[in-house]
Motif scaffolding. Structure first.
Motif, PDB file in Angstrom:
ATOM      1  N   HIS A 191      39.543   5.156  -3.901  1.00 21.53           N
ATOM      2  CA  HIS A 191      39.492   4.408  -5.156  1.00 21.53           C
ATOM      3  C   HIS A 191      39.546   2.924  -4.852  1.00 21.53           C
ATOM      4  O   HIS A 191      40.367   2.495  -4.040  1.00 21.53           O
ATOM      5  CB  HIS A 191      40.683   4.754  -6.042  1.00 21.53           C
ATOM      6  CG  HIS A 191      40.928   6.208  -6.207  1.00 21.53           C
ATOM      7  ND1 HIS A 191      41.511   6.994  -5.218  1.00 21.53           N
ATOM      8  CD2 HIS A 191      40.657   7.051  -7.223  1.00 21.53           C
ATOM      9  CE1 HIS A 191      41.595   8.227  -5.642  1.00 21.53           C
ATOM     10  NE2 HIS A 191      41.083   8.296  -6.849  1.00 21.53           N
ATOM     11  N   LYS A 216      41.549  12.817  -7.257  1.00 21.83           N
ATOM     12  CA  LYS A 216      41.244  11.645  -8.075  1.00 21.83           C
ATOM     13  C   LYS A 216      42.503  11.241  -8.818  1.00 21.83           C
ATOM     14  O   LYS A 216      43.215  12.088  -9.360  1.00 21.83           O
ATOM     15  CB  LYS A 216      40.125  11.961  -9.070  1.00 21.83           C
ATOM     16  CG  LYS A 216      39.727  10.766  -9.889  1.00 21.83           C
ATOM     17  CD  LYS A 216      38.563  11.064 -10.808  1.00 21.83           C
ATOM     18  CE  LYS A 216      38.215   9.801 -11.582  1.00 21.83           C
ATOM     19  NZ  LYS A 216      37.123  10.018 -12.513  1.00 21.83           N
ATOM     20  N   THR A 256      39.598   1.153 -12.602  1.00 23.20           N
ATOM     21  CA  THR A 256      38.928   1.745 -11.446  1.00 23.20           C
ATOM     22  C   THR A 256      37.553   1.116 -11.330  1.00 23.20           C
ATOM     23  O   THR A 256      36.725   1.256 -12.225  1.00 23.20           O
ATOM     24  CB  THR A 256      38.795   3.274 -11.600  1.00 23.20           C
ATOM     25  OG1 THR A 256      40.100   3.845 -11.727  1.00 23.20           O
ATOM     26  CG2 THR A 256      38.088   3.890 -10.404  1.00 23.20           C
ATOM     27  N   LEU A 279      40.418  -0.365  -6.915  1.00 17.54           N
ATOM     28  CA  LEU A 279      41.056  -0.685  -8.189  1.00 17.54           C
ATOM     29  C   LEU A 279      41.361  -2.159  -8.292  1.00 17.54           C
ATOM     30  O   LEU A 279      41.427  -2.866  -7.281  1.00 17.54           O
ATOM     31  CB  LEU A 279      42.373   0.095  -8.309  1.00 17.54           C
ATOM     32  CG  LEU A 279      42.337   1.595  -8.052  1.00 17.54           C
ATOM     33  CD1 LEU A 279      43.746   2.143  -7.928  1.00 17.54           C
ATOM     34  CD2 LEU A 279      41.579   2.296  -9.158  1.00 17.54           C
ATOM     35  N   HIS A 336      35.204   5.029  -7.519  1.00 16.64           N
ATOM     36  CA  HIS A 336      35.873   6.222  -7.015  1.00 16.64           C
ATOM     37  C   HIS A 336      34.804   7.089  -6.378  1.00 16.64           C
ATOM     38  O   HIS A 336      33.705   7.234  -6.906  1.00 16.64           O
ATOM     39  CB  HIS A 336      36.559   7.008  -8.134  1.00 16.64           C
ATOM     40  CG  HIS A 336      36.888   8.412  -7.719  1.00 16.64           C
ATOM     41  ND1 HIS A 336      36.090   9.487  -8.062  1.00 16.64           N
ATOM     42  CD2 HIS A 336      37.877   8.906  -6.945  1.00 16.64           C
ATOM     43  CE1 HIS A 336      36.598  10.587  -7.522  1.00 16.64           C
ATOM     44  NE2 HIS A 336      37.674  10.264  -6.842  1.00 16.64           N
TER      45      HIS A 336
END
Length: 96
Positions: free
Chosen positions: A91, A70, A79, A93, A82
């Motif tokens: 992830h 992570k 984020t 983002l 995740h």
């Protein structure tokens, strides 16, 4: 496989680039809506790439990042999602 998918979908506005990300970002001036970052896991989290990307993303752009752990996004990033699939952490983002 990505090039073939672009062809099959007729996605003429899509550009697939296989290159060193930092080198590419230093020479290309485009803004991006969607970016996939899948670095060699031995290199650790791709923080330098994410920082370089932060100036090159269109409003509302999304960045998908894979890593062996992570990651905490750089300052100014959020984020959105995740999760983990086996040994791979993924992830979603965005900047902002």
């Amino acid at each position: 496989a990505l090039q073939e998918s672009v062809r099959l979908l007729g996605a003429n506005q899509v550009s697939v680039v296989h290159a060193d990300a930092l080198e590419f970002l230093s020479r290309d001036g485009a803004a991006y809506d969607v970016v996939f970052v899948d670095p060699p896991f031995a290199d650790g989290p791709p923080v330098a790439v994410m920082e370089a990307l932060s100036q090159r993303l269109a409003a509302g752009a999304r960045v998908y990042v894979e890593s062996d752990r992570k990651i905490e996004p750089p300052r100014g990033w959020t984020t959105l999602r995740h999760d983990r699939a086996g040994m791979v952490h993924f992830h979603l983002l965005q900047v902002g």
